[in-house]
Design a protein around this motif. Structure first.
Motif, short mmCIF file in Angstrom:
data_model
loop_
_atom_site.label_atom_id
_atom_site.label_comp_id
_atom_site.label_asym_id
_atom_site.label_seq_id
_atom_site.Cartn_x
_atom_site.Cartn_y
_atom_site.Cartn_z
N ALA A 13 0.84 -1.20 0.00
CA ALA A 13 0.00 0.00 0.00
C ALA A 13 0.88 1.26 0.00
O ALA A 13 0.61 2.22 -0.73
CB ALA A 13 -0.93 0.00 1.21
N LYS B 180 1.21 3.70 -3.28
CA LYS B 180 0.87 5.11 -3.11
C LYS B 180 2.00 6.01 -3.60
O LYS B 180 1.78 7.02 -4.27
CB LYS B 180 0.55 5.39 -1.64
N SER C 158 -5.05 2.04 -3.62
CA SER C 158 -3.95 2.85 -3.08
C SER C 158 -3.38 3.78 -4.14
O SER C 158 -3.08 4.95 -3.87
CB SER C 158 -2.85 1.93 -2.54
N SER D 161 -4.50 3.74 3.62
CA SER D 161 -3.50 4.09 4.64
C SER D 161 -4.14 4.45 5.98
O SER D 161 -3.56 5.19 6.77
CB SER D 161 -2.60 5.24 4.16
#
Length: 438
Positions: A74, A78, A297, A380
């Motif tokens: 993740a 990102k 993400s 997140s």
């Protein structure tokens, strides 16, 4: 790579993208299931009980690996969405190294703990030999198991979910073949099952290393400076998945203790078969969540809020619809699945079929809970994700196991998981509504 997880998804495209991860996780679950089938058929139900008794330490290893894999993918996805490719590669490399170090530490703890660990887990004198033979060998392959789990998530982040599927299928076939060779032909007993599992895990670990060593890939190994803040962020973000696996270890332990007290070794064998089946059915949703989380993400990092909402809506429809199908399928397959492990008419068979039908009610709710926890990890929001996972896999189940067997005996054991999943659905709905308001 970024074009792969950053493309505009229709429902069909999203399912096709997540499909390799779904199949991959089902094959991963089959590692343990196939071991259980061969152990039960070629060694005996007593050895099957032993394999379940020593599962908690293995689950801890999985917990650390899944935490680093999901939280790390993740984080890295990102960063890729934010066009921070160099930073993503450095963080990826450090996370892999950190995972290897953790696996070596866990291996050392288990190997040098001695028989005291097996008695603590609930083994008796008849089972301890089987426990020792199985767990020690499995833990010698802990680094390979760790790499396999980490690479599975990062294959998706790298836009190569089909590669993850291919190596997992190859590993699963290898495991099954070696189970037969080691336990059937070579007559190595439960030790052969552990060795087959370990060798199967080495295959995706080696292929993953070769893939990520190629410098022409957008995501590859590189020099790095340890960033413990990023490691902490990844671990916190993946805490929900870690909590799930740690809780599985605790719950397996409680199930074993309760069943040993109520029925004995036959009860432990019965709950082992049912937990194998739960792991296999739930792995479908774990794989779906793993396949869609990097997409969420990436779009979250790229500020594509409308795309995030659209993808989430598609996911919810799939999870709810398929959960009904999985539940019906599990009702229909109760007899067949049980016969794969034990002979019809045996005491273990009768116990398992009865429990399987009641236990299957949990599949109506578990898919939604698994996806919702993964959804917050992808955003997140590790705190909310951990709250859902901890409530679902620990608080609710422990409470159910402490209360229901006291009221209804063995029927309370079978209904503990369905009740826990139902309560967690309510918590998920509250968390989702709160997130929408934000």
């Amino acid at each position: 790579m970024s074009q792969s997880i950053g493309q505009k998804f229709t429902p069909l495209k999203l399912l096709k993208f997540a499909f390799p991860s779904m199949v991959m996780m089902v094959f991963m679950s089959l590692y343990q299931v196939v071991d259980g089938i061969f152990i039960s058929r070629l060694v005996g139900s007593r050895a099957l009980s032993a394999a379940n008794i020593v599962y908690p330490p293995i689950s801890v290893l999985f917990a650390v690996g899944v935490m680093i894999a999901t939280g790390g993918s993740a984080l890295v996805s990102k960063e890729l969405g934010e066009k921070k490719e160099k930073e993503a590669r450095e963080d990826f490399t450090f996370l892999v190294v950190a995972g290897l170090v953790c696996s070596l530490l866990l291996m050392g703890i288990v190997v040098f703990s001695g028989d005291a660990l097996y008695y603590l887990l609930g083994a008796n004198k008849e089972l301890i030999g089987y426990c020792r033979e199985y767990l020690v060998i499995v833990m010698y392959f802990a680094p390979a198991a760790m790499l396999q789990m980490i690479f599975q998530s990062f294959f998706v982040a790298a836009g190569k979910p089909h590669l993850g599927l291919a190596v997992t299928v190859l590993a699963g076939i290898t495991n099954a073949v070696l189970d037969y060779v080691f336990m059937g032909i070579a007559d190595m007993g439960i030790m052969g099952a552990a060795l087959a599992t370990g060798i199967g895990q080495v295959i995706p670990a080696v292929i993953g290393c070769i893939f990520f060593l190629q410098k022409n890939k957008e995501l590859h190994f590189c020099r790095f400076v340890p960033d413990f803040a990023k490691l902490g962020q990844a671990c916190f973000n993946g805490a929900s998945e870690m909590v799930t696996n740690i809780s599985n270890a605790v719950i397996t332990y409680l199930f074993n203790i309760i069943m040993m007290k109520l029925i004995g070794e036959d009860g432990v064998a019965a709950i082992t078969i049912i937990l194998y089946s739960q792991f296999m059915f739930n792995s479908l949703y774990m794989g779906f969540s793993m396949g869609t989380a990097p997409v969420i993400s990436f779009n979250y990092g790229a500020k594509n809020e409308e795309e995030v909402r659209k993808i989430t809506k598609i996911c919810k429809r799939f999870v709810i619809g398929s959960s009904i199908g999985v539940t019906i399928l599990s009702f229909l397959l109760a007899d067949f699945v049980t016969m794969v492990f034990v002979t019809r008419g045996s005491a273990v068979y009768d116990l398992t079929v009865e429990g399987f039908i009641l236990f299957s009610i949990s599949y109506l709710f578990s898919g939604y809970n698994i996806f919702t926890s993964s959804y917050f990890t992808a955003l997140s929001d590790g705190k909310t994700s951990a709250l859902i996972s901890f409530s679902r896999t620990f608080v609710c189940i422990v409470a159910s196991l402490m209360i229901l067997p006291q009221l209804w005996g063995i029927y309370g054991v079978w209904l503990a998981i369905p009740l826990a999943e139902l309560v967690t659905v309510g918590l998920c709905i509250v968390c989702r509504k709160r997130a929408v308001r934000k």
